[in-house]
Design a protein around this motif. Structure first.
Motif, PDB file in Angstrom:
ATOM      1  N   GLN A  90      -0.813   5.002   3.684  1.00  0.00           N
ATOM      2  CA  GLN A  90       0.147   4.862   2.585  1.00  0.00           C
ATOM      3  C   GLN A  90       0.958   3.573   2.686  1.00  0.00           C
ATOM      4  OE1 GLN A  90       0.735   6.751  -0.233  1.00  0.00           O
ATOM      5  NE2 GLN A  90      -1.216   7.652   0.376  1.00  0.00           N
ATOM      6  N   THR A  92       3.597   3.081   4.771  1.00  0.00           N
ATOM      7  CA  THR A  92       5.012   3.381   4.930  1.00  0.00           C
ATOM      8  C   THR A  92       5.347   3.706   6.382  1.00  0.00           C
ATOM      9  OG1 THR A  92       4.686   5.724   4.440  1.00  0.00           O
ATOM     10  CG2 THR A  92       5.218   4.290   2.575  1.00  0.00           C
ATOM     11  N   GLU A  94       9.087   4.811   8.878  1.00  0.00           N
ATOM     12  CA  GLU A  94      10.531   5.008   9.003  1.00  0.00           C
ATOM     13  C   GLU A  94      10.980   4.501  10.361  1.00  0.00           C
ATOM     14  OE1 GLU A  94      13.843   8.357   9.880  1.00  0.00           O
ATOM     15  OE2 GLU A  94      12.079   9.054   8.760  1.00  0.00           O
ATOM     16  N   ILE A 126       1.893  -2.458   6.934  1.00  0.00           N
ATOM     17  CA  ILE A 126       2.907  -1.574   6.346  1.00  0.00           C
ATOM     18  C   ILE A 126       3.572  -2.301   5.179  1.00  0.00           C
ATOM     19  CG2 ILE A 126       5.092  -0.350   6.768  1.00  0.00           C
ATOM     20  CD1 ILE A 126       2.616   0.993   8.056  1.00  0.00           C
ATOM     21  N   HIS A 127       3.685  -1.609   4.057  1.00  0.00           N
ATOM     22  CA  HIS A 127       4.267  -2.192   2.844  1.00  0.00           C
ATOM     23  C   HIS A 127       5.756  -1.874   2.698  1.00  0.00           C
ATOM     24  CE1 HIS A 127       4.648  -3.617  -1.259  1.00  0.00           C
ATOM     25  NE2 HIS A 127       5.206  -2.451  -1.562  1.00  0.00           N
ATOM     26  N   ARG A 128       6.171  -0.678   3.115  1.00  0.00           N
ATOM     27  CA  ARG A 128       7.566  -0.246   2.951  1.00  0.00           C
ATOM     28  C   ARG A 128       8.079   0.315   4.279  1.00  0.00           C
ATOM     29  NH1 ARG A 128      11.333   2.052  -0.803  1.00  0.00           N
ATOM     30  NH2 ARG A 128      12.388   3.852   0.105  1.00  0.00           N
ATOM     31  N   GLU A 130      11.355   2.088   5.887  1.00  0.00           N
ATOM     32  CA  GLU A 130      12.601   2.778   5.554  1.00  0.00           C
ATOM     33  C   GLU A 130      13.499   2.869   6.779  1.00  0.00           C
ATOM     34  OE1 GLU A 130      11.412   6.610   4.035  1.00  0.00           O
ATOM     35  OE2 GLU A 130      10.952   5.753   2.074  1.00  0.00           O
ATOM     36  N   SER A 172      15.687   0.408   2.603  1.00  0.00           N
ATOM     37  CA  SER A 172      14.288   0.014   2.755  1.00  0.00           C
ATOM     38  C   SER A 172      14.115  -1.480   2.532  1.00  0.00           C
ATOM     39  CB  SER A 172      13.394   0.780   1.772  1.00  0.00           C
ATOM     40  OG  SER A 172      13.650   0.356   0.450  1.00  0.00           O
ATOM     41  N   LEU A 174      10.577  -4.006   1.502  1.00  0.00           N
ATOM     42  CA  LEU A 174       9.152  -4.081   1.164  1.00  0.00           C
ATOM     43  C   LEU A 174       8.546  -5.315   1.817  1.00  0.00           C
ATOM     44  CD1 LEU A 174       9.371  -3.181  -2.630  1.00  0.00           C
ATOM     45  CD2 LEU A 174       9.088  -1.636  -0.669  1.00  0.00           C
TER      46      LEU A 174
END
Length: 184
Positions: A90, A92, A94, A126-128, A130, A172, A174
């Motif tokens: 995905q 993403t 954290e 990784i795109h995002r 958090e 976050s 991006l």
């Protein structure tokens, strides 16, 4: 990543189960400070729980679903950064952090988080990324700001910590924003 210098102040290294006693000693030094906002201090109470905690992250690293790194300063483990979750498919992850009082104010968490996020964006795709923090944890929120993250919102009373409900701020960054700010 074996060891990454954090300027003159310290070094970032993987934390592994064989370091359980050192990790426990670190938690004992910073337990009340660390435990004000996060459950790590309550989860690591003895050598067995310390080893189990680090083993969970060793398993996450093997499955490519998380990572944990320690911050060493003055020859001792003083804090750390981690990807609590990481979903490469995905794009993403954290990120999070903790620090004992003796290392506060030296920029170690910000430097370490930059290394970790840069690795995730550039090496793992990784795109995002958090950053979740108790709304009362102003030092953690300040790190998110220094990293160039944007505040996405507040999850009201989303965490139960030591018998009290707390709001969680979600921040976050991006990958394109990260690259633009950090020259990657």
């Amino acid at each position: 990543m074996l060891a990454v210098p954090l300027g003159d102040e310290g070094e970032l290294r993987p934390l592994e189960p064989w370091q359980a006693e050192e990790f426990l000693a670190h938690m004992d030094r910073g337990r009340e400070f660390v435990g004000r906002h996060i459950g790590l201090a309550d989860a690591v109470r003895d050598t067995a729980s310390s080893r189990a905690f680090l083993q969970r992250y060793a398993d996450k690293a093997a499955a490519d679903t998380g990572r944990i790194y320690g911050i060493w300063a003055d020859g001792e483990l003083r804090g750390g950064v981690l990807f609590r979750t990481m979903d490469v498919a995905q794009g993403t992850a954290e990120a999070g952090c903790w620090l004992e009082p003796s290392a506060v104010g030296r920029g170690l968490v910000t430097k370490a988080a930059r290394v970790l996020i840069d690795w995730a964006v550039e090496k793992r795709g990784i795109h995002r990324v958090e950053w979740l923090a108790s709304a009362e944890n102003q030092p953690s929120i300040a790190v998110a700001r220094r990293l160039g993250m944007q505040r996405d919102g507040v999850l009201r009373e989303s965490i139960l910590h030591r018998g009290k409900r707390a709001d969680t701020e979600v921040w976050s960054v991006l990958a394109p924003e990260w690259r633009a700010r950090h020259g990657s």
